[in-house]
Write a protein that holds these residues in place. Structure first.
Motif, PDB file in Angstrom:
ATOM      1  N   GLY B  33      -4.537  18.893  -7.449  1.00 13.06           N
ATOM      2  CA  GLY B  33      -5.796  18.809  -6.711  1.00 13.06           C
ATOM      3  C   GLY B  33      -6.453  17.439  -6.771  1.00 13.06           C
ATOM      4  O   GLY B  33      -7.575  17.254  -6.305  1.00 13.06           O
ATOM      5  N   VAL B  34      -5.752  16.468  -7.328  1.00 12.04           N
ATOM      6  CA  VAL B  34      -6.343  15.133  -7.472  1.00 12.04           C
ATOM      7  C   VAL B  34      -5.808  14.222  -6.360  1.00 12.04           C
ATOM      8  O   VAL B  34      -4.648  14.311  -5.990  1.00 12.04           O
ATOM      9  N   LYS B  35      -6.650  13.368  -5.844  1.00  9.26           N
ATOM     10  CA  LYS B  35      -6.225  12.479  -4.742  1.00  9.26           C
ATOM     11  C   LYS B  35      -5.132  11.517  -5.201  1.00  9.26           C
ATOM     12  O   LYS B  35      -5.261  10.870  -6.244  1.00  9.26           O
ATOM     13  N   HIS B  36      -4.075  11.454  -4.415  1.00  5.38           N
ATOM     14  CA  HIS B  36      -2.978  10.524  -4.690  1.00  5.38           C
ATOM     15  C   HIS B  36      -2.853   9.527  -3.559  1.00  5.38           C
ATOM     16  O   HIS B  36      -3.203   9.824  -2.424  1.00  5.38           O
ATOM     17  N   SER B  37      -2.348   8.352  -3.866  1.00  6.64           N
ATOM     18  CA  SER B  37      -2.068   7.355  -2.812  1.00  6.64           C
ATOM     19  C   SER B  37      -0.864   6.522  -3.219  1.00  6.64           C
ATOM     20  O   SER B  37      -0.310   6.701  -4.298  1.00  6.64           O
ATOM     21  N   MET B  38      -0.500   5.595  -2.342  1.00 10.54           N
ATOM     22  CA  MET B  38       0.588   4.685  -2.694  1.00 10.54           C
ATOM     23  C   MET B  38       0.081   3.727  -3.770  1.00 10.54           C
ATOM     24  O   MET B  38      -1.035   3.220  -3.692  1.00 10.54           O
ATOM     25  N   ASN B  39       0.914   3.469  -4.752  1.00  7.63           N
ATOM     26  CA  ASN B  39       0.589   2.507  -5.800  1.00  7.63           C
ATOM     27  C   ASN B  39       0.190   1.172  -5.141  1.00  7.63           C
ATOM     28  O   ASN B  39       0.925   0.647  -4.309  1.00  7.63           O
ATOM     29  N   PRO B  40      -0.987   0.631  -5.489  1.00  6.12           N
ATOM     30  CA  PRO B  40      -1.466  -0.578  -4.821  1.00  6.12           C
ATOM     31  C   PRO B  40      -0.453  -1.733  -4.798  1.00  6.12           C
ATOM     32  O   PRO B  40      -0.299  -2.395  -3.780  1.00  6.12           O
ATOM     33  N   PHE B  41       0.253  -1.968  -5.889  1.00 10.67           N
ATOM     34  CA  PHE B  41       1.219  -3.071  -5.912  1.00 10.67           C
ATOM     35  C   PHE B  41       2.363  -2.836  -4.923  1.00 10.67           C
ATOM     36  O   PHE B  41       2.956  -3.783  -4.419  1.00 10.67           O
ATOM     37  N   ASP B  42       2.670  -1.549  -4.683  1.00  4.44           N
ATOM     38  CA  ASP B  42       3.738  -1.238  -3.744  1.00  4.44           C
ATOM     39  C   ASP B  42       3.307  -1.535  -2.314  1.00  4.44           C
ATOM     40  O   ASP B  42       4.137  -1.868  -1.468  1.00  4.44           O
ATOM     41  N   GLU B  43       2.006  -1.413  -2.045  1.00 10.12           N
ATOM     42  CA  GLU B  43       1.491  -1.800  -0.729  1.00 10.12           C
ATOM     43  C   GLU B  43       1.765  -3.280  -0.499  1.00 10.12           C
ATOM     44  O   GLU B  43       2.161  -3.683   0.590  1.00 10.12           O
ATOM     45  N   ASN B  44       1.559  -4.079  -1.539  1.00  8.46           N
ATOM     46  CA  ASN B  44       1.840  -5.520  -1.432  1.00  8.46           C
ATOM     47  C   ASN B  44       3.328  -5.753  -1.189  1.00  8.46           C
ATOM     48  O   ASN B  44       3.717  -6.639  -0.444  1.00  8.46           O
ATOM     49  N   ALA B  45       4.171  -4.951  -1.861  1.00  9.85           N
ATOM     50  CA  ALA B  45       5.616  -5.103  -1.711  1.00  9.85           C
ATOM     51  C   ALA B  45       6.020  -4.823  -0.272  1.00  9.85           C
ATOM     52  O   ALA B  45       6.768  -5.595   0.345  1.00  9.85           O
ATOM     53  N   ILE B  46       5.521  -3.722   0.282  1.00  9.73           N
ATOM     54  CA  ILE B  46       5.871  -3.365   1.653  1.00  9.73           C
ATOM     55  C   ILE B  46       5.317  -4.389   2.635  1.00  9.73           C
ATOM     56  O   ILE B  46       6.001  -4.818   3.567  1.00  9.73           O
TER      57      ILE B  46
END
Lengths: 330, 255
Positions: B33-46
């Protein structure tokens, strides 16, 4: 017979067969301060500690390392392939020394340098490294933080060799003098690296104390508004003999260089006094400084999260408060 | 123009802004029930891979995520940002917290064998585990050069020139391809996926497989004995002015 067996069980198995290879961090001139904290951690594991100085110019560093109490032997692996502390080459040097001596533990600083190298060693040894420990429970059980320091995890390794990077602020620094370890050259003639090349480093030069080990740190955040305003913090720092740090927001905005960043993904600091100026106190920043002994926060927003961890909070305009602090120290 | 192929990793983690809670069984953190997202560093990688594609340095971006069914959402986000196709290495729900860096690195090593990329880009660290190991582990397994904590990446002639954020400042290194890089936060500013791109991403392919399909044993090496709250730091007092602050600091022996 039974009495002997009971006595054996009562003696902790800690350190009976432990031996540590400690990777000394250095710049060819001096031993990095964080290595002294890692020496203390190695001491807690028990058993002999051998310090490995790897690089293309090791003599001065090896001499300095030999004076650190707690080190039994300094192993010097010198060669041009090790120029620039490239992970590809240093890993091979560590592996060669490990193959020769079969240590039970390999330790490195929880710095960018240590974290860059040790896991690569882990891949070759097929061992799960343990990052950034803050405590040692036994030779196979360690404490570390997760979720930006919002939880503490106790992990146990069953690998034959424990690879551990050590968070410096969690262990006292060993003295720099008082020891007299033997120094031994190690032939790394076989180590070569044709995959990467060190080009140049652009290090911040400063006469101020090093951020990671300073007794007082004054950090600025987005509230400083620009890089010129950091001059005020540098002045205050000079009056107090302090180092200057910054929040990620200030670094991202270009106010100061990246090596000033304190936080989950920057430096971990735990000085006697941490003064946060114009910093709101995001979780990720707190991760890097909440172990400071005294925390002071100066922020014009009374609801800033930083006030939840500060010992002394001053709700004020930093552009008024900081000059007043400087004047009061004149 | 160069025609590099890039493999990028991304991890579904608890959102960075969420205040985490330790589980009552003290073996982990509450994730239901907790909000999940893409790991911030992985956003930089992509983002970096997408920029390299826009510069025509890269011709194909394959994005990989290891995790439960919901990791597909993370892959879709990457596809919406500009990755071409995805690979979901699926593990049963609830076991994803047992996936440790060494196992992930071994999975990626197998995928590298399969996909033969020229560059692998991962995030520097996952904000849940905070290990900062996977890139280095993968590079070691592959015996490829590594460029960790990258804040600038430039390609020319089969090499990457990388500026790394190190403790004392910055350093420049050059690595020969193929190489593994870890993205730091200042590598770039990740784009938001636009609605048209999100719609387009639905048509992009995601291949599904298990660690067993790749022949990788993901049994955790490190046993988590306990997870507890850190010592609580209570809020102190507000002081009315600088004079009071300075006298308190003097009392405490700081000045």
């Amino acid at each position: 017979m039974l009495r002997y067996a009971v006595r054996r069980l009562a003696t902790p198995a800690l350190a009976r067969n432990a031996s540590t290879l400690l990777l000394v961090e250095h710049d060819g001139v001096a031993v990095n301060a964080a290595t002294l904290n890692t020496v203390t951690a190695a001491g807690k594991i028990g058993g002999p500690v051998h310090a490995l100085v790897a690089g293309d110019s090791c003599a001065a560093v090896a001499e300095e390392a030999a004076k650190i109490p707690g080190i039994e032997k300094v192993i010097v692996a010198e060669g041009s392939a090790l120029k620039g502390n490239l992970a590809e080459a240093v890993t091979d040097a560590v592996l060669a020394v490990q193959a020769a001596n079969s240590y039970s533990h390999i330790l490195a600083n929880g710095t960018v340098s240590g974290k860059n190298i040790l896991p690569r060693v882990g891949a070759k040894l097929d061992v799960a490294p343990i990052s950034d420990i803050i405590g040692i429970e036994s030779e196979d059980t360690f404490h570390r933080t997760i979720y930006a320091g919002n939880a503490i995890q106790t992990v146990q390794s069953s690998d034959a060799v424990k690879l551990v990077t050590v968070r410096g602020t969690s262990f006292d620094a060993a003295p720099a003098e008082g020891g007299s370890a033997a120094t031994e050259a190690f032939d790394i003639g076989g180590v070569a690296n044709d995959k990467s090349e060190f080009l140049e480093s652009k290090l911040s030069k400063s006469d101020r104390p090093e951020l990671a080990s300073a007794g007082i740190v004054i950090s600025g955040g987005r509230g400083l508004k620009n890089g010129e305003n950091f001059e005020m913090l540098y002045n205050l720092a000079d009056k107090m003999g302090a180092a200057v740090g910054a929040s990620r927001a200030a670094v991202d905005a270009g106010y100061v260089p990246s090596d000033l960043q304190v936080g989950q993904t920057g430096k971990m600091v735990a000085p006697d006094l941490y003064i946060a100026v114009g910093i709101s106190g995001a979780i990720q920043h707190l991760a890097g400084m909440k172990d400071s002994k005294t925390i002071v926060a100066i922020n014009k927003d009374p609801e800033a999260p930083i006030f939840q961890v500060s010992d002394y909070g001053l709700v004020d305009d930093l552009f008024k408060a900081v000059p007043e602090m400087i004047t009061s120290l004149d | 123009m160069a025609s590099l192929r890039v493999l990028v990793g991304c991890k579904r983690v608890i959102d960075y802004a969420v205040k985490i809670r330790v589980r009552p069984d003290a073996l982990g953190v509450v994730t239901d029930g907790v909000k999940h997202s893409m790991n911030p560093f992985d956003e930089n990688a992509i983002e970096e891979a997408v920029r390299m594609k826009q510069k025509k340095v890269v011709k194909e971006i394959v994005v990989v995520s290891c995790g439960p069914t919901q990791s597909q959402e993370t892959i879709r986000t990457a596809l919406a940002m500009g990755a071409d196709r995805g690979i979901h290495v699926e593990v049963p729900k609830g076991t994803e917290e047992n996936l440790q860096p060494l196992a992930i690195a071994k999975i990626f090593a197998k995928l590298v064998e399969k996909e033969k990329p020229d560059v692998v880009i991962l995030g520097k660290q996952a904000i849940d585990d905070d290990s900062n190991q996977t890139t280095q582990l993968l590079a070691g397994l592959l015996e490829w050069p590594q460029g960790t904590m990258a804040s600038v990446v430039e390609h020319s002639d089969g090499k990457l020139k990388i500026t790394r954020e190190i403790d004392g400042g910055l350093e420049d290194i050059s690595v020969n391809l193929p190489a593994v890089i870890s993205a730091d936060l200042r590598l770039n500013e990740p784009r938001y996926a636009t609605l048209p791109n999100i719609m387009k991403a639905k048509k992009k392919k995601i291949e599904k497989m298990s660690p067993e399909d790749l022949g990788v044993d993901v049994t955790p090496r490190l046993k988590v004995l306990k997870v507890v709250d850190p010592p609580v730091r209570a809020a102190g007092d507000k002081v009315p002015d600088v004079a009071t602050l300075m006298s308190k600091l003097k009392e405490r022996g700081h000045i």
